[in-house]
Design a protein around this motif. Structure first.
Motif, PDB file in Angstrom:
ATOM      1  N   GLN A 198      33.061  25.890  39.348  1.00 59.90           N
ATOM      2  CA  GLN A 198      31.767  26.323  39.886  1.00 59.90           C
ATOM      3  C   GLN A 198      31.888  27.630  40.675  1.00 59.90           C
ATOM      4  O   GLN A 198      31.184  27.861  41.646  1.00 59.90           O
ATOM      5  N   GLY A 199      32.801  28.480  40.245  1.00 57.08           N
ATOM      6  CA  GLY A 199      32.973  29.775  40.887  1.00 57.08           C
ATOM      7  C   GLY A 199      33.965  29.794  42.023  1.00 57.08           C
ATOM      8  O   GLY A 199      34.309  30.855  42.541  1.00 57.08           O
ATOM      9  N   GLY A 200      34.442  28.645  42.464  1.00 56.77           N
ATOM     10  CA  GLY A 200      35.385  28.579  43.584  1.00 56.77           C
ATOM     11  C   GLY A 200      36.818  28.676  43.101  1.00 56.77           C
ATOM     12  O   GLY A 200      37.066  28.878  41.908  1.00 56.77           O
ATOM     13  N   PRO A 201      37.770  28.535  44.018  1.00 57.38           N
ATOM     14  CA  PRO A 201      37.566  28.445  45.478  1.00 57.38           C
ATOM     15  C   PRO A 201      37.381  29.830  46.092  1.00 57.38           C
ATOM     16  O   PRO A 201      38.008  30.796  45.669  1.00 57.38           O
ATOM     17  N   LEU A 202      36.515  29.911  47.076  1.00 51.31           N
ATOM     18  CA  LEU A 202      36.234  31.174  47.774  1.00 51.31           C
ATOM     19  C   LEU A 202      35.861  32.281  46.802  1.00 51.31           C
ATOM     20  O   LEU A 202      36.346  33.405  46.907  1.00 51.31           O
ATOM     21  N   TRP A 203      35.009  31.960  45.822  1.00 49.36           N
ATOM     22  CA  TRP A 203      34.511  32.921  44.835  1.00 49.36           C
ATOM     23  C   TRP A 203      35.622  33.537  43.983  1.00 49.36           C
ATOM     24  O   TRP A 203      35.440  34.581  43.383  1.00 49.36           O
ATOM     25  N   ALA A 204      36.777  32.871  43.912  1.00 46.98           N
ATOM     26  CA  ALA A 204      37.901  33.431  43.151  1.00 46.98           C
ATOM     27  C   ALA A 204      37.626  33.454  41.658  1.00 46.98           C
ATOM     28  O   ALA A 204      38.173  34.287  40.937  1.00 46.98           O
ATOM     29  N   THR A 205      36.790  32.541  41.174  1.00 42.30           N
ATOM     30  CA  THR A 205      36.457  32.516  39.744  1.00 42.30           C
ATOM     31  C   THR A 205      34.975  32.786  39.494  1.00 42.30           C
ATOM     32  O   THR A 205      34.477  32.523  38.401  1.00 42.30           O
ATOM     33  N   GLU A 206      34.285  33.290  40.506  1.00 40.83           N
ATOM     34  CA  GLU A 206      32.854  33.579  40.357  1.00 40.83           C
ATOM     35  C   GLU A 206      32.644  34.659  39.304  1.00 40.83           C
ATOM     36  O   GLU A 206      33.286  35.705  39.322  1.00 40.83           O
ATOM     37  N   THR A 207      31.741  34.391  38.376  1.00 38.64           N
ATOM     38  CA  THR A 207      31.345  35.397  37.397  1.00 38.64           C
ATOM     39  C   THR A 207      29.879  35.756  37.617  1.00 38.64           C
ATOM     40  O   THR A 207      29.171  35.077  38.361  1.00 38.64           O
ATOM     41  N   VAL A 208      29.440  36.802  36.959  1.00 34.69           N
ATOM     42  CA  VAL A 208      28.049  37.224  37.130  1.00 34.69           C
ATOM     43  C   VAL A 208      27.094  36.132  36.659  1.00 34.69           C
ATOM     44  O   VAL A 208      26.062  35.879  37.292  1.00 34.69           O
ATOM     45  N   SER A 209      27.433  35.462  35.574  1.00 30.30           N
ATOM     46  CA  SER A 209      26.551  34.405  35.054  1.00 30.30           C
ATOM     47  C   SER A 209      26.438  33.246  36.029  1.00 30.30           C
ATOM     48  O   SER A 209      25.333  32.718  36.259  1.00 30.30           O
ATOM     49  N   THR A 210      27.565  32.807  36.610  1.00 28.17           N
ATOM     50  CA  THR A 210      27.499  31.699  37.571  1.00 28.17           C
ATOM     51  C   THR A 210      26.762  32.118  38.834  1.00 28.17           C
ATOM     52  O   THR A 210      26.045  31.314  39.443  1.00 28.17           O
ATOM     53  N   TYR A 211      26.911  33.378  39.227  1.00 27.69           N
ATOM     54  CA  TYR A 211      26.226  33.848  40.432  1.00 27.69           C
ATOM     55  C   TYR A 211      24.711  33.916  40.217  1.00 27.69           C
ATOM     56  O   TYR A 211      23.932  33.561  41.109  1.00 27.69           O
ATOM     57  N   VAL A 212      24.303  34.348  39.032  1.00 29.44           N
ATOM     58  CA  VAL A 212      22.873  34.367  38.713  1.00 29.44           C
ATOM     59  C   VAL A 212      22.313  32.953  38.772  1.00 29.44           C
ATOM     60  O   VAL A 212      21.230  32.721  39.334  1.00 29.44           O
ATOM     61  N   TYR A 213      23.023  32.002  38.202  1.00 27.83           N
ATOM     62  CA  TYR A 213      22.555  30.606  38.212  1.00 27.83           C
ATOM     63  C   TYR A 213      22.448  30.080  39.638  1.00 27.83           C
ATOM     64  O   TYR A 213      21.462  29.405  39.993  1.00 27.83           O
ATOM     65  N   LYS A 214      23.442  30.384  40.465  1.00 27.49           N
ATOM     66  CA  LYS A 214      23.407  29.898  41.844  1.00 27.49           C
ATOM     67  C   LYS A 214      22.227  30.499  42.601  1.00 27.49           C
ATOM     68  O   LYS A 214      21.514  29.782  43.321  1.00 27.49           O
TER      69      LYS A 214
END
Length: 319
Positions: A260-276
């Motif tokens: 889910q983009g964690g930990p600490l946004w280490a795997t955050e992508t643009v698509s997951t950020y848009v969804y969040k």
């Protein structure tokens, strides 16, 4: 005389029928009604499910949307986006995915294809085994690799401890320095089989005369791979890289299920950020995530055009 007239009439009638059949068979001569009948349903689906949502997203990016209320804010969402640190972290991670991961995918697929082409033992079984992950859904792949990466009883850490490398055992999805690489490896494992099949088909289509000539010259596998196979496979490898690049610029499901983009946004992508920002953070504003999606749409289009210009083959390879 009447017979001649009737013969000419029949000939003209035959020509008219043949012309009508040719018109129906040749789409370049089809009438507008025929084109509308065949293209209409597809255009309606495209406009309703692709074109309209895309244009509506661009339109909404200029508003603050809370429920049914929309307030025009101009470029305020885009100005806020430029100072959004989380967005830039997501951009960095997505670019790592898009430029590094396709190299791993294509290289792994090529190596597997070369192994099958060289006739490794149990080639038929391995061909099926290596392609099977492509048929699995992202949910199954994500859960499977979450078990593999488990710190306490995951296969990876158990194997490391068994061979005396317990110090290397890690919380692969819980360490910000390792999580992105771990998810990329999972994605490469899933799609290596697809690249393998394409590369194997391309290798089998290479001219046998060239490969046989290299064998007669006692050309080793390393030299044959570097100077013959890879240069001749260049268009195929570039196509696979560009397709993989486009897919990874939009990566969402595997990341969302595993971290889910964690930990600490280490795997955050643009698509997951848009969804969040749209549905998960309860900000109740669809305008800002629409601005993110619009910017990223333009970035993807520009990146694909640049890649096609830079990596595209300028000279057509014929053999």
């Amino acid at each position: 005389m009447p017979d001649a007239i009737s013969l000419r009439t029949a000939a003209k009638s035959g020509e008219a029928k043949a012309s009508s059949r040719a018109t129906l068979a040749d789409p370049r001569r089809a009438t507008r009604l025929v084109l509308a009948i065949f293209l209409g349903p597809a255009l309606l689906v495209y406009c309703g499910l692709t074109a309209y949502p895309a244009f509506r997203t661009i339109f909404d990016s200029f508003f603050t949307i809370e429920g049914m209320d929309a307030t025009f804010v101009g470029f305020a969402n885009y100005r806020e986006l430029m100072g959004d640190e989380t967005f830039w972290v997501a951009v960095r991670n997505t670019f790592i995915w898009s430029f590094v991961a396709p190299v791993i995918d294509v290289a792994t697929g090529l190596l597997l294809a070369l192994a099958l082409y060289a006739g490794v033992p149990f080639a038929r079984f391995l061909r099926v085994a290596w392609f099977t992950p492509v048929l699995l859904s992202y949910v199954v792949v994500a859960i499977l690799w979450m078990w593999i990466y488990n710190y306490d009883w995951g296969v990876l850490n158990v194997m490391l401890r068994a061979v005396g490398l317990g110090d290397l055992a890690s919380s692969w999805l819980g360490d910000p320095n390792l999580a992105l690489a771990a998810v990329i490896v999972t994605h490469a494992w899933k799609w290596a089989g697809f690249n393998m099949v394409v590369c194997l088909a391309a290798i089998h289509s290479l001219p046998k005369e060239v490969l046989e000539a290299s064998d007669l010259d006692n050309c080793g596998w390393g030299a044959k791979l570097r100077y013959i196979i890879i240069p001749m496979l260049r268009p195929t490898l570039l196509s696979l890289y560009i397709l993989s690049f486009i897919g990874k610029m939009k990566v969402f499901d595997l990341v969302w299920i595993m971290t889910q983009g964690g930990p600490l946004w280490a795997t955050e992508t643009v698509s997951t950020y848009v969804y969040k920002r749209a549905f998960n953070w309860n900000t109740f504003d669809l305008g800002y995530p629409s601005a993110i999606a619009t910017v990223w749409f333009l970035v993807v289009c520009a990146a694909v055009i640049i890649l096609n210009r830079v990596l595209g083959s300028r000279e057509r390879l014929e053999y």
